[in-house]
Design a protein around this motif. Structure first.
Motif, short mmCIF file in Angstrom:
data_model
loop_
_atom_site.label_atom_id
_atom_site.label_comp_id
_atom_site.label_asym_id
_atom_site.label_seq_id
_atom_site.Cartn_x
_atom_site.Cartn_y
_atom_site.Cartn_z
N ALA A 69 18.00 11.12 -4.21
CA ALA A 69 16.57 11.38 -4.38
C ALA A 69 15.84 10.12 -4.80
CB ALA A 69 16.35 12.49 -5.40
N ALA A 70 14.61 9.99 -4.33
CA ALA A 70 13.79 8.83 -4.69
C ALA A 70 12.33 9.21 -4.49
CB ALA A 70 14.14 7.62 -3.83
N VAL A 71 11.47 8.37 -5.04
CA VAL A 71 10.02 8.49 -4.85
C VAL A 71 9.54 7.24 -4.14
CG1 VAL A 71 7.78 8.69 -5.97
CG2 VAL A 71 9.75 9.93 -6.89
N GLY A 72 8.77 7.43 -3.06
CA GLY A 72 8.34 6.29 -2.27
C GLY A 72 6.88 6.38 -1.88
N THR A 73 6.50 5.55 -0.94
CA THR A 73 5.13 5.44 -0.47
C THR A 73 5.10 5.49 1.04
OG1 THR A 73 4.61 4.05 -2.38
CG2 THR A 73 3.04 4.04 -0.56
N VAL A 74 4.14 6.21 1.57
CA VAL A 74 3.96 6.29 3.02
C VAL A 74 3.24 5.03 3.49
CG1 VAL A 74 2.94 7.61 4.91
CG2 VAL A 74 3.86 8.80 2.92
N ALA A 210 5.36 7.59 11.08
CA ALA A 210 5.02 6.97 9.80
C ALA A 210 6.26 6.35 9.18
CB ALA A 210 4.40 7.98 8.85
N LEU A 211 6.04 5.35 8.36
CA LEU A 211 7.12 4.75 7.59
C LEU A 211 7.03 5.22 6.15
CD1 LEU A 211 7.13 1.04 8.83
CD2 LEU A 211 8.62 2.89 9.55
N VAL A 212 8.16 5.43 5.50
CA VAL A 212 8.22 5.77 4.08
C VAL A 212 9.14 4.76 3.42
CG1 VAL A 212 8.75 7.51 2.37
CG2 VAL A 212 7.87 8.21 4.59
N GLU A 213 8.59 4.02 2.48
CA GLU A 213 9.37 2.99 1.79
C GLU A 213 9.72 3.47 0.39
OE1 GLU A 213 8.26 -1.34 0.15
OE2 GLU A 213 8.47 -1.27 2.35
N PHE A 214 10.98 3.26 -0.01
CA PHE A 214 11.45 3.70 -1.33
C PHE A 214 12.57 2.78 -1.78
CE2 PHE A 214 13.69 5.86 2.02
CZ PHE A 214 15.01 5.86 1.64
#
Length: 385
Positions: A69-74, A210-214
């Motif tokens: 699990a992680a929290v990222g940004t779109v 879309a890209l999601v970076e984490f």
């Protein structure tokens, strides 16, 4: 005896009798109260509290898919802020705020009247230079001029063509086009406005996919690899889940955090995922692994250790057969929905108290009433009233 001597004696007798009676009353009350206290103590020693009503659940074996699990940004796959390369006055705006545009579509046109006029003259000069070059070349074949004359005429023709190409380039640069397909943002220019090089016109974002970076800890490198499936959720749309693929793992570990940056590519046909959104990411393992899980409500969380109450047959304080709750310490792992993994302390099939644990102590007698048991789900969906 005189009458005056008898009165003090009789008065003293009355006082003495009153005091004796008062002491007798106090002694009687004390004895009664002492008897009540003794009776209450005996009753307390023999009192057996009634069994507590609880619900139960069995420790079950599940096949859980491992996750990170992680929290990222779109992020947008491609995103730019469009601007003018040359100064000019805005003559035409050909897009609406928030519209989808195609690659090469003209968005803004700047005034090109000056360049167009210069282009007409430059094209005429270029045509004349070509005709002159052709005549000089024919005469040169007849020996009527020198090689240097021919070279000079040819150079002037090339210069004339270059001037035409330069003006056409300037005119083309004053047509601001979309460099790729995407969604344009709010425009920041108006008709008649004089713009300078670098002035922002609008943002253009390509959001499908879309890209999601984490980021994940470096220890996760042993468990993740490119191509693994990822699951994305955002707080804005809690009922929606996006699934994509882990496409990039940064080849270096950040020194400050010892984390590794990663990117996932997620299909975004509905366009709900917007650049800048926070996202909750789960990187899914390729295979399931067996775990022992119980409802999270069965766990007594405490600083000295987490525990559960297991159920077994026994006798209560009065010596009668009863169902007893025994406290047992456990170690917990991952939590999913209403379930929590038990890594040690329980085996599959053991029965535990699933609700009502806060009112129990070790060895307490209980009575089951599973009709009151709340539903337990691995992926609950909260419903707003």
């Amino acid at each position: 005896m005189p009458l005056s001597a008898q009165r003090p004696v009789s008065r003293l007798k009355r006082w003495a009798i009153g005091i004796v009676l008062l002491l007798v009353v106090i002694a009687g009350l004390t004895a009664v109260k002492a008897a009540q206290i003794v009776a209450m103590i005996k009753a307390g020693e023999t009192f057996v509290p009634p069994p507590e009503a609880v619900t139960s659940a069995k420790a079950e074996s599940f096949g859980w898919q491992g996750t990170q699990a992680a929290v990222g940004t779109v992020l947008a796959v491609r995103g730019v802020t469009l601007s003018a390369e040359l100064p000019g006055v805005v003559n035409d705006i050909r897009f609406e705020n928030g519209a989808s545009v195609k690659k090469g579509q003209v968005l803004v046109q700047l005034d090109t009247s000056s360049e167009a006029a210069q282009l007409t003259g430059a094209e005429a000069e270029a045509a004349l230079a070509r005709l002159t070059r052709d005549r000089v070349e024919k005469l040169h074949t007849q020996g009527a001029n020198t090689q240097s004359d021919l070279d000079a005429i040819r150079a002037r023709a090339v210069q004339a063509e270059a001037s035409v190409a330069h003006l056409r380039t300037l005119i083309a640069k004053k047509l601001i086009r979309a460099p790729f397909e995407g969604r344009v943002g709010i425009r920041q220019v108006e008709l008649g406005q004089l713009v300078s090089p670098g002035n922002p016109i609008a943002s253009l974002q390509s959001i499908n996919p879309a890209l999601v970076e984490f980021q994940l800890p470096q220890q996760a490198l042993a468990q993740v690899k490119q191509g693994q499936k990822v699951r994305i959720r955002v707080d804005v749309f809690p009922e929606k889940t996006w699934e994509g693929e882990l496409t990039t793992i940064n080849p270096e570990v950040e020194l400050s955090s010892r984390n590794v940056r990663m990117r996932a590519t997620v299909p975004n046909e509905d366009g709900r995922l917007l650049p800048g959104m926070f996202a909750n990411i789960q990187v899914l393992a390729e295979a399931d692994h067996p775990v022992v899980a119980i409802p999270a409500t069965a766990v007594v969380f405490a600083p000295y250790g987490d525990s559960v109450f297991t159920l077994s047959d026994g006798k209560d304080a009065a010596g009668k057969p009863a169902l007893l709750a025994r406290q047992q310490f456990v170690r917990l792992g991952e939590r999913r929905g209403d379930f929590v993994e038990v890594t040690s302390g329980l085996t599959v099939g053991q029965t535990v108290v699933s609700s009502g644990v806060f009112k129990l102590k070790n060895g307490a007698a209980v009575v089951l009433n599973n009709a009151l048991a709340p539903p337990v789900e691995s992926a609950p969906q909260p419903v707003n009233p």
